[in-house]
Design an enzyme around this catalytic site. Sequence first.
Site, PDB file in Angstrom:
ATOM      1  N   ASN A   1       0.627  -0.663  -0.285  1.00 22.73           N
ATOM      2  CA  ASN A   1       0.147   0.787   0.372  1.00 22.73           C
ATOM      3  C   ASN A   1       0.829   0.876  -0.149  1.00 22.73           C
ATOM      4  O   ASN A   1       1.975   1.588   0.669  1.00 22.73           O
ATOM      5  CB  ASN A   1      -0.708  -0.435   1.401  1.00 22.73           C
ATOM      6  CG  ASN A   1      -2.305  -0.982   1.182  1.00 22.73           C
ATOM      7  OD1 ASN A   1      -1.970  -1.331   0.798  1.00 22.73           O
ATOM      8  ND2 ASN A   1      -2.844  -0.081   1.832  1.00 22.73           N
ATOM      9  N   CYS A   2       0.532   2.493  -0.512  1.00 25.43           N
ATOM     10  CA  CYS A   2       0.696   4.066  -0.028  1.00 25.43           C
ATOM     11  C   CYS A   2       1.403   3.795   1.207  1.00 25.43           C
ATOM     12  O   CYS A   2       0.674   4.096   1.913  1.00 25.43           O
ATOM     13  CB  CYS A   2      -0.173   4.633  -0.882  1.00 25.43           C
ATOM     14  SG  CYS A   2       0.568   6.658  -1.348  1.00 25.43           S
ATOM     15  N   PRO A   3       2.930   4.709   1.472  1.00 30.49           N
ATOM     16  CA  PRO A   3       2.687   5.346   0.220  1.00 30.49           C
ATOM     17  C   PRO A   3       3.989   4.373   0.001  1.00 30.49           C
ATOM     18  O   PRO A   3       5.600   5.026  -0.785  1.00 30.49           O
ATOM     19  CB  PRO A   3       3.826   6.165   1.149  1.00 30.49           C
ATOM     20  CG  PRO A   3       3.768   5.705   2.779  1.00 30.49           C
ATOM     21  CD  PRO A   3       3.320   4.555   3.060  1.00 30.49           C
TER      22      PRO A   3
END
Lengths: 223, 76
Positions: free
Chosen positions: B14-16
């Site tokens: 997942n981001c980041p």
Amino acid sequence: MSTRLSGPERRQSILKESQRLFAEKGFHGVSIDEIARAVDVSPAILYRHFSSKQALYDAVLLELSSQRESYVDAVVNSDANFEEVLIGMTEVFIRSIDTNPNLLRIEMQSLLDGNPATSEFFENRWKSFSDYINFSMNERLSYDLANREITILSASLMFQGMVREALLQKYLQPQDRLVDISLEELSRELVTLFLRAIGLQQTQLSQKETGDSALPETIISPS
Amino acid sequence: MSDFDSELDASGLNCPLPILRAKKAISALENGQTLKIIATDPGSVKDFEAFCKQTGNELLSSGEEGGKFVFMIKKP
């Protein structure tokens, strides 16, 4: 009767009012009639958009649990060291709750109800923290450390727990003194305490990095 | 000859993290070289657009292949 809205606009206004009511009173505390009154439509029109109260509740949960935050700024605007990125992420996350505390209320209700949306709240929201902490610690933690996997898992849980508790106290119990602390201050404080707890020292953190490593050049060895 | 110089698989992250790893991979490239990134986070489409806009790297392409998102980024 109400002003004329297009189908999608009407659906959106029903979702908005139901989110507020479900967040305040829970699934069982709200009736379809009450929601219809709040949106200023008849229950018949409401049923045209959502087949049941459960379907409406599920739609509210889906909308909130799929809200993702972007942490691009936290990476681009910092020198990408572990501490600064984590502070930036925490700020973005807390700001999302500050903007809409219903996100937190509904997540808690979903958890207690055992609603499947609970896992979506994790996948779309909390997993960013667990991924980031797991990955960063995996890169730097000594491989021969006993209980290495447990240490990483616990560290990740600890940070999520700290953030969650701070959010509960700040946004769901507004009489609490945390209300006066700015979200920037709170994010920085939580991350500082977390890093200290997992064994990173302030002096090592304050050393400027060149920008591409996730953690300072230190082997973390929690005792 | 492949049309990229380096590849980064950020599937499942997942981001980041995809952005952070891309930033690191791009810093290792020479000017004019291209990085291919594979990701599964649906937020990565907007994220890589924003990332390129803010960092001045060129987003050559952004698309979906077999349920995964594929990005080509050129270091200017």
